[in-house]
Each structure stands twice: as C-alpha cells, then as structure tokens.
Design a protein around this motif. Structure first.
Motif, PDB file in Angstrom:
ATOM      1  N   VAL A 172      39.573  23.425  22.840  1.00  8.68           N
ATOM      2  CA  VAL A 172      41.016  23.648  22.706  1.00  8.68           C
ATOM      3  C   VAL A 172      41.503  24.783  23.613  1.00  8.68           C
ATOM      4  N   LYS A 173      42.796  24.762  23.925  1.00  5.53           N
ATOM      5  CA  LYS A 173      43.441  25.906  24.564  1.00  5.53           C
ATOM      6  C   LYS A 173      44.137  26.679  23.447  1.00  5.53           C
ATOM      7  N   VAL A 174      44.016  28.006  23.497  1.00  5.38           N
ATOM      8  CA  VAL A 174      44.620  28.822  22.446  1.00  5.38           C
ATOM      9  C   VAL A 174      45.811  29.602  23.006  1.00  5.38           C
ATOM     10  N   LEU A 175      46.977  29.418  22.370  1.00  7.68           N
ATOM     11  CA  LEU A 175      48.191  30.128  22.789  1.00  7.68           C
ATOM     12  C   LEU A 175      48.647  31.071  21.696  1.00  7.68           C
ATOM     13  N   LEU A 176      49.123  32.242  22.131  1.00  7.85           N
ATOM     14  CA  LEU A 176      49.580  33.244  21.161  1.00  7.85           C
ATOM     15  C   LEU A 176      51.051  33.562  21.362  1.00  7.85           C
ATOM     16  N   GLY A 177      51.690  34.019  20.272  1.00 11.53           N
ATOM     17  CA  GLY A 177      53.065  34.490  20.369  1.00 11.53           C
ATOM     18  C   GLY A 177      53.441  35.280  19.134  1.00 11.53           C
ATOM     19  N   GLY A 178      54.671  35.814  19.160  1.00 13.56           N
ATOM     20  CA  GLY A 178      55.142  36.678  18.074  1.00 13.56           C
ATOM     21  C   GLY A 178      55.508  38.029  18.650  1.00 13.56           C
ATOM     22  N   ALA A 179      56.512  38.667  18.044  1.00 12.11           N
ATOM     23  CA  ALA A 179      57.109  39.863  18.644  1.00 12.11           C
ATOM     24  C   ALA A 179      56.132  40.960  19.089  1.00 12.11           C
ATOM     25  N   PRO A 180      55.093  41.323  18.326  1.00  8.68           N
ATOM     26  CA  PRO A 180      54.257  42.440  18.778  1.00  8.68           C
ATOM     27  C   PRO A 180      53.167  42.032  19.781  1.00  8.68           C
ATOM     28  N   VAL A 181      52.998  40.735  19.998  1.00  5.64           N
ATOM     29  CA  VAL A 181      51.908  40.252  20.860  1.00  5.64           C
ATOM     30  C   VAL A 181      52.324  40.381  22.326  1.00  5.64           C
ATOM     31  N   THR A 182      51.361  40.665  23.193  1.00  7.11           N
ATOM     32  CA  THR A 182      51.645  40.765  24.632  1.00  7.11           C
ATOM     33  C   THR A 182      50.661  39.889  25.406  1.00  7.11           C
ATOM     34  N   SER A 183      50.988  39.637  26.682  1.00  8.98           N
ATOM     35  CA  SER A 183      50.069  38.825  27.484  1.00  8.98           C
ATOM     36  C   SER A 183      48.758  39.595  27.690  1.00  8.98           C
ATOM     37  N   GLN A 184      48.887  40.925  27.785  1.00  8.15           N
ATOM     38  CA  GLN A 184      47.692  41.777  27.932  1.00  8.15           C
ATOM     39  C   GLN A 184      46.745  41.596  26.734  1.00  8.15           C
ATOM     40  N   TYR A 185      47.353  41.622  25.521  1.00  7.43           N
ATOM     41  CA  TYR A 185      46.554  41.453  24.300  1.00  7.43           C
ATOM     42  C   TYR A 185      45.907  40.064  24.284  1.00  7.43           C
ATOM     43  N   ALA A 186      46.699  39.054  24.681  1.00  4.65           N
ATOM     44  CA  ALA A 186      46.177  37.685  24.690  1.00  4.65           C
ATOM     45  C   ALA A 186      44.946  37.587  25.595  1.00  4.65           C
ATOM     46  N   LYS A 187      45.047  38.236  26.774  1.00 13.35           N
ATOM     47  CA  LYS A 187      43.905  38.223  27.704  1.00 13.35           C
ATOM     48  C   LYS A 187      42.708  38.917  27.083  1.00 13.35           C
ATOM     49  N   GLU A 188      42.971  40.097  26.522  1.00 12.24           N
ATOM     50  CA  GLU A 188      41.891  40.920  25.955  1.00 12.24           C
ATOM     51  C   GLU A 188      41.071  40.170  24.905  1.00 12.24           C
ATOM     52  N   ILE A 189      41.761  39.373  24.076  1.00 12.54           N
ATOM     53  CA  ILE A 189      41.015  38.732  22.979  1.00 12.54           C
ATOM     54  C   ILE A 189      40.556  37.308  23.332  1.00 12.54           C
ATOM     55  N   GLY A 190      40.771  36.942  24.611  1.00 13.83           N
ATOM     56  CA  GLY A 190      40.213  35.657  25.064  1.00 13.83           C
ATOM     57  C   GLY A 190      41.069  34.435  24.775  1.00 13.83           C
ATOM     58  N   ALA A 191      42.403  34.635  24.627  1.00 14.91           N
ATOM     59  CA  ALA A 191      43.290  33.476  24.469  1.00 14.91           C
ATOM     60  C   ALA A 191      43.566  32.869  25.849  1.00 14.91           C
TER      61      ALA A 191
END
Ligand code: B12
Length: 212
Positions: A172-191
């Motif tokens: 699967v591809k994992v996508l993140l969102g929501g006000a406190p989330v950032t693209s940096q955070y998404a990268k860091e946790i492997g999304a």
C-alpha cells in the motif's frame, strides 16, 4: 458567490439548523460545494479553534460547531460523491488511535469518493491493529491517516510500523494529513505522501498510482 457569510456565522455559533439552511440557500444560488467548504466552512472552524485557544470557547462550543459543520456536509457530501465515476482504486481512511476529530477526514473521504475512488472509512480512533486488519481483508491500494492532535501523531508511526510488521506495508501507499502533520514528519516516519487539504489528497492519490 463563493463565501456564504451566513454559513460561516452558523458554524461559528454552533447552529446546526441554520448551517443546514444556509447551505441549502447557497447551493440553490449556485455556489460550488468545494468552494463552500474552502471559503466558509474551514475558515469558520479555524475561527472556532482560535476562540478555543483564547479560552473564549470551550469543548461544548467545539462540539456544537462540529455538529453544525456535519449538518452542512450532509448536503454537500452527496454532491461531491455524485461528481465521480468509479475507478478500480481502493482507499482505506481513518483517524488514528486516541483521536476523535473526524471532520477533515470526512471531507477527504468525500472528495476521494467524488473523484471516483472506492473509499472504506474506518471512522475515528482507529487502532494500528484495525488498520492492519482492514488492509489484509480489503486489499486497498492506499491507506490514509488523519490526526489533529500533536499527542496522537505518533500513532501514525505506530500504524506504519504495524503494517511493516504484518508484512503488508509494501502493498500500500500511505498518505498522511491533519492540521499538526507536516511533509517533513511524513517523510521521517516513512509515509509515502502528505497533503494539507482534501484537494491535495486527491492529487496525491492520482500521482502515486499514476491515474489520470
Ligand atoms: C472541532 C474540534 C473538536 C471537536 C471534534 C468534532 C469532530 N467530530 O471532529 C471535539 C469537540 C470532539 C474536539 C475535541 C478535542 N479537541 Co479539538 N478541535 C476542533 C477544531 C476547532 C476544528 C477541527 C476541524 O474540524 N477543522 C476543520 C477541518 C476541515 O480541518 P482539518 O481537520 O485540519 O482537515 C483538513 C486538512 O487537515 C486535511 N486532512 C485532514 N485529514 C487528512 C488526512 C489525509 C490523508 C490528508 C491527505 C489530508 C487530511 O484535509 C482536511 C480538509 O481540507 C480544532 C481547531 C482547528 N482550527 O483545527 C480543535 C483542535 C484540533 N482540538 C484541540 C484539542 C486540544 C482538543 C481536545 C484535547 C480538547 C479537550 N480538552 O478535551 C479534545 C480531544 C478529543 C480527542 N481525543 O480527539 C486542539 C489540538 C491542539 C494540538 N495541537 O494537539 C485544537 C487545534 C484546538 C486548539 N487550537 O487548541 N475538538
């Protein structure tokens, strides 16, 4: 006419009936559903958030504003959904464990459905185990996670780790969102991707799966 001041005020004041009526009026006057969300509804919720921070609003006001937002979405969602043609892309979406905020997640789900994707909405407060079980059972192409609290963001990482441990992360591809989330955070946790809004979510799904 994009901005409905009446709808903005109704949500700000937590008046669900008024929000419903204002939405009906705005749509009858030709307002675009997506523009009502962007120009009236999301700004109203932002204002509610500011009043909460300033301690002028408290949790009951947040709840009432959330209900007003939902009553407007009842009219808008079918219009977003009706605009799409079904595509063979399946998306699982949920708000992560410990987090009850589902308004933004619901908008993203409606937009994805409206773009023709099959959307399985797991709801709010979804545990990593429930995400894993849904991926195994429903075999989606995409998993979307939403978080609105800084304290629930780590549940996104726990969920990605659980998908890896269960051997399904690469399916699967994992996508993140929501006000406190950032693209940096998404990268860091492997999304695989992040978007700050529902339109972006649709674009991301399309680009990740290379669908037109
Ligand atoms: C409404 C609301 C509530 C309602 C939620 C009702 C519901 N059914 O959702 C209720 C009353 C339940 C609530 C409770 C709480 N809340 Co509250 N809440 C809000 C508020 C005012 C609005 C959130 C919202 O709906 N925004 C509108 C939507 C459209 O925006 P959105 O969610 O960001 O979604 C958009 C994008 O982020 C993106 N997106 C969202 N998800 C996803 C997913 C993917 C995959 C993608 C690509 C994109 C994407 O697309 C969406 C559409 O464009 C915010 C303030 C704010 N301005 O955000 C506080 C806020 C989030 N809450 C907050 C807090 C503190 C709480 C409580 C802890 C309060 C308390 N003391 O009890 C509880 C926690 C309960 C829990 N366990 O979850 C804080 C969080 C602070 C922090 N950084 O952690 C905020 C920021 C308020 C503040 N300024 O302090 N809340």
């Amino acid at each position: 006419m994009a901005l409905s001041k009446e709808l903005f005020d109704a949500i700000l004041n937590g008046d669900a009936k008024r929000a419903h009526a204002a939405t009906e009026t705005a749509l009858a006057e030709g307002a675009e559903p997506m523009q009502l969300i962007a120009d009236s509804m999301v700004p109203a919720m932002d204002e509610v958030g500011k009043l909460f921070e300033a301690e002028e609003y408290f949790v009951p006001e947040l709840l009432l504003a959330g209900r007003a937002m939902k009553s407007a979405m009842e009219l808008i969602k079918p219009l977003l959904v009706a605009s799409g043609q079904k595509m063979a892309v399946r998306v699982i979406i949920g708000t992560v464990k410990g987090d009850l905020h589902d308004i933004g997640k619901n908008i993203v789900a409606s937009m994805l459905e409206g773009s023709g994707f099959e959307v399985i909405d797991l709801g709010a407060d979804v545990s990593p185990e429930a995400f894993v079980a849904a991926v195994k059972e429903r075999q989606p192409h995409i998993v979307c996670m939403s978080a609105l609290l800084t304290v629930t963001m780590p549940a996104m990482k726990t969920t990605i780790d659980a998908l890896s441990k269960a051997g399904v992360r690469t399916q699967v591809k994992v996508l993140l969102g929501g006000a406190p989330v950032t693209s940096q955070y998404a990268k860091e946790i492997g999304a695989d991707g992040y978007s700050e809004n529902a339109n972006g979510a649709v674009g991301l799904v399309k680009s990740l799966l290379a669908v037109a």
